[in-house]
Design a protein around this motif. Structure first.
Motif, PDB file in Angstrom:
ATOM      1  N   LEU A 145      66.697 -16.607  64.107  1.00 32.98           N
ATOM      2  CA  LEU A 145      66.293 -18.009  63.589  1.00 32.98           C
ATOM      3  C   LEU A 145      65.983 -17.512  62.314  1.00 32.98           C
ATOM      4  N   LEU A 146      65.538 -16.189  61.797  1.00 35.29           N
ATOM      5  CA  LEU A 146      65.093 -15.943  60.555  1.00 35.29           C
ATOM      6  C   LEU A 146      65.177 -14.198  59.261  1.00 35.29           C
ATOM      7  N   ARG A 147      65.255 -13.633  61.011  1.00 34.58           N
ATOM      8  CA  ARG A 147      66.458 -12.729  60.072  1.00 34.58           C
ATOM      9  C   ARG A 147      67.270 -12.674  58.864  1.00 34.58           C
ATOM     10  N   PRO A 148      68.165 -13.488  58.858  1.00 33.27           N
ATOM     11  CA  PRO A 148      68.886 -13.818  58.457  1.00 33.27           C
ATOM     12  C   PRO A 148      68.284 -13.969  57.211  1.00 33.27           C
ATOM     13  N   LEU A 149      67.219 -15.505  57.432  1.00 35.15           N
ATOM     14  CA  LEU A 149      66.441 -15.642  55.586  1.00 35.15           C
ATOM     15  C   LEU A 149      65.161 -15.212  55.609  1.00 35.15           C
ATOM     16  N   PHE A 150      65.409 -14.018  56.044  1.00 36.21           N
ATOM     17  CA  PHE A 150      63.738 -12.671  56.068  1.00 36.21           C
ATOM     18  C   PHE A 150      65.291 -12.233  54.562  1.00 36.21           C
ATOM     19  N   LYS A 179      61.771 -21.185  55.207  1.00 40.82           N
ATOM     20  CA  LYS A 179      60.919 -19.542  55.932  1.00 40.82           C
ATOM     21  C   LYS A 179      61.772 -19.027  55.102  1.00 40.82           C
ATOM     22  N   THR A 180      62.695 -19.317  54.505  1.00 42.73           N
ATOM     23  CA  THR A 180      63.142 -18.743  53.365  1.00 42.73           C
ATOM     24  C   THR A 180      62.109 -18.495  52.188  1.00 42.73           C
ATOM     25  N   ALA A 181      62.158 -19.790  51.890  1.00 42.94           N
ATOM     26  CA  ALA A 181      60.086 -19.234  50.374  1.00 42.94           C
ATOM     27  C   ALA A 181      59.691 -18.980  50.830  1.00 42.94           C
ATOM     28  N   TYR A 182      59.091 -19.053  52.166  1.00 41.32           N
ATOM     29  CA  TYR A 182      57.537 -18.083  53.054  1.00 41.32           C
ATOM     30  C   TYR A 182      57.782 -17.423  53.108  1.00 41.32           C
ATOM     31  N   ALA A 300      58.736  -4.527  56.147  1.00 45.49           N
ATOM     32  CA  ALA A 300      58.400  -5.725  56.072  1.00 45.49           C
ATOM     33  C   ALA A 300      58.755  -6.630  56.666  1.00 45.49           C
ATOM     34  N   TRP A 301      60.173  -6.175  58.203  1.00 44.45           N
ATOM     35  CA  TRP A 301      60.052  -7.695  58.941  1.00 44.45           C
ATOM     36  C   TRP A 301      58.454  -7.678  60.203  1.00 44.45           C
ATOM     37  N   ARG A 302      58.534  -6.638  60.311  1.00 45.99           N
ATOM     38  CA  ARG A 302      57.390  -6.787  61.178  1.00 45.99           C
ATOM     39  C   ARG A 302      56.027  -7.123  61.101  1.00 45.99           C
TER      40      ARG A 302
END
Length: 345
Positions: A145-150, A179-182, A300-302
């Motif tokens: 869900l979030l890796r591409p956004l992050f 989530k991208t903005a966050y 950063a991901w962690r």
């Protein structure tokens, strides 16, 4: 889905599983995510060539929007790509994908199929789970869900820092609950300009609770924006909001950057620039090297995953019908920011 009507979808059944040719491997698509990011891919399908990654088998008027997820190798004639390996990467909304394995190493491989040769390299990369410093088995759904956004968030924050925030004293972020903005705000909070999040009145409370914006304003309160130098990060894609901001800020708006969109109107042509994360990634890869870029991203991901896992609820659907339901809900804006949609195929 129909390229000219993203609400029109169809399911195609084919009982014949494809077989890989020489140099090819067959991936079985396992789990994929559905987010506003995928809506962006579809809306910008022509402009940014997203439709070209997975050509439609039923005619050019139909398109397969790219999804992010995990797939397993079930047959291979590609040297170094082995049956049983599990990869994370760009996948179609279908049960299988034929790839042509190239640039194989201990981190994964690139799909070097001819139709993808001129497309952005990062989208052709498939990361093997055993060679990915950001991978954890218990975080697969978060990664989907979030890796591409992050990735976009991480590179956007780096881009702004790399350019000294273009001299701005404030960063104004639309769709601040996304989530991208966050992810970008979490990376930037306390590092320079004040962060001002713009969101709907209904999402204002949730956005404030994230704790990564100095100020959160509803879209109706643009008069409260400071008259100091501002960089606008447009994640909403709203032409009306862009016009209102330009009217309010005037010469104080020093940069207007289209990052993505959470609606279904592309207004990238009216922004000063379009931020495209692979460009900044390529720059840093040259400057830092791939291993250092991977290390910084994983660190950063962690931190990001640790924060978001405390409030994100993952809703898992199944099968082709689950794909259609997830697409319909995400496209219509029926998925609250505290929920992520994953589909098990």
């Amino acid at each position: 889905m129909a390229r000219d009507d993203l609400g029109k979808t169809t399911l195609v059944s084919d009982d014949d599983t494809p077989s890989p040719g020489p140099g090819e491997a067959l991936l079985r698509v396992d789990r994929v995510g559905m987010t506003a990011n995928n809506v962006t891919y579809a809306v910008l399908g022509e402009a940014m060539r997203y439709w070209q990654f997975f050509p439609s088998p039923i005619g050019a008027e139909w398109g397969l929007p790219p999804l992010w997820g995990f797939a397993d190798v079930v047959a291979s004639r590609a040297p170094g790509v082995l049956e049983g390996q599990r990869f994370y990467g760009y996948l179609p909304p279908s049960s299988h994908l034929i790839v042509r394995g190239g640039r194989v190493d201990d981190t994964g491989f690139h799909d070097v199929s001819p139709h993808r040769a001129d497309l952005p390299s990062p989208y052709n990369s498939y990361r093997i789970t055993t060679g990915d410093p950001a991978y954890r088995h218990d975080q697969e759904d978060l990664l989907i869900l979030l890796r591409p956004l992050f990735f976009t968030s991480f590179m956007l924050a780096d881009y702004l820092i790399d350019n000294a925030f273009f001299g701005a004293s404030s960063l104004v972020v639309s769709s601040a609950s996304s989530k991208t903005a966050y992810g970008a705000a979490l990376s930037l909070y306390g590092r320079g300009p004040q962060l001002i999040g713009l969101t709907s009145a209904g999402n204002a409370g949730f956005t404030r609770s994230l704790g990564c914006y100095d100020t959160v304003l509803p879209y109706s309160d643009l008069e409260s924006l400071p008259p100091s130098p501002v960089v606008y990060l447009d994640l909403s894609g709203s032409p009306d909001l862009r016009r209102a901001l330009r009217d309010r800020l005037g010469a104080s708006l020093v940069r207007d950057i289209a990052v993505g969109l959470t609606g279904q109107t592309s207004n990238i042509d009216t922004a000063d620039e379009l931020f495209f994360a692979p460009v900044q990634m390529s720059k840093r890869r040259r400057e830092w090297g791939r291993d250092e870029l991977d290390r910084r991203f994983a660190a950063a991901w962690r931190g990001f995953a640790g924060e978001v896992s405390g409030w994100l609820h993952v809703s898992v659907g199944s099968g082709p019908a689950g794909l259609v339901d997830a697409w319909s809900d995400v496209r219509a804006g029926r998925v609250p920011p505290s929920v992520g949609r994953v589909v098990k195929l």
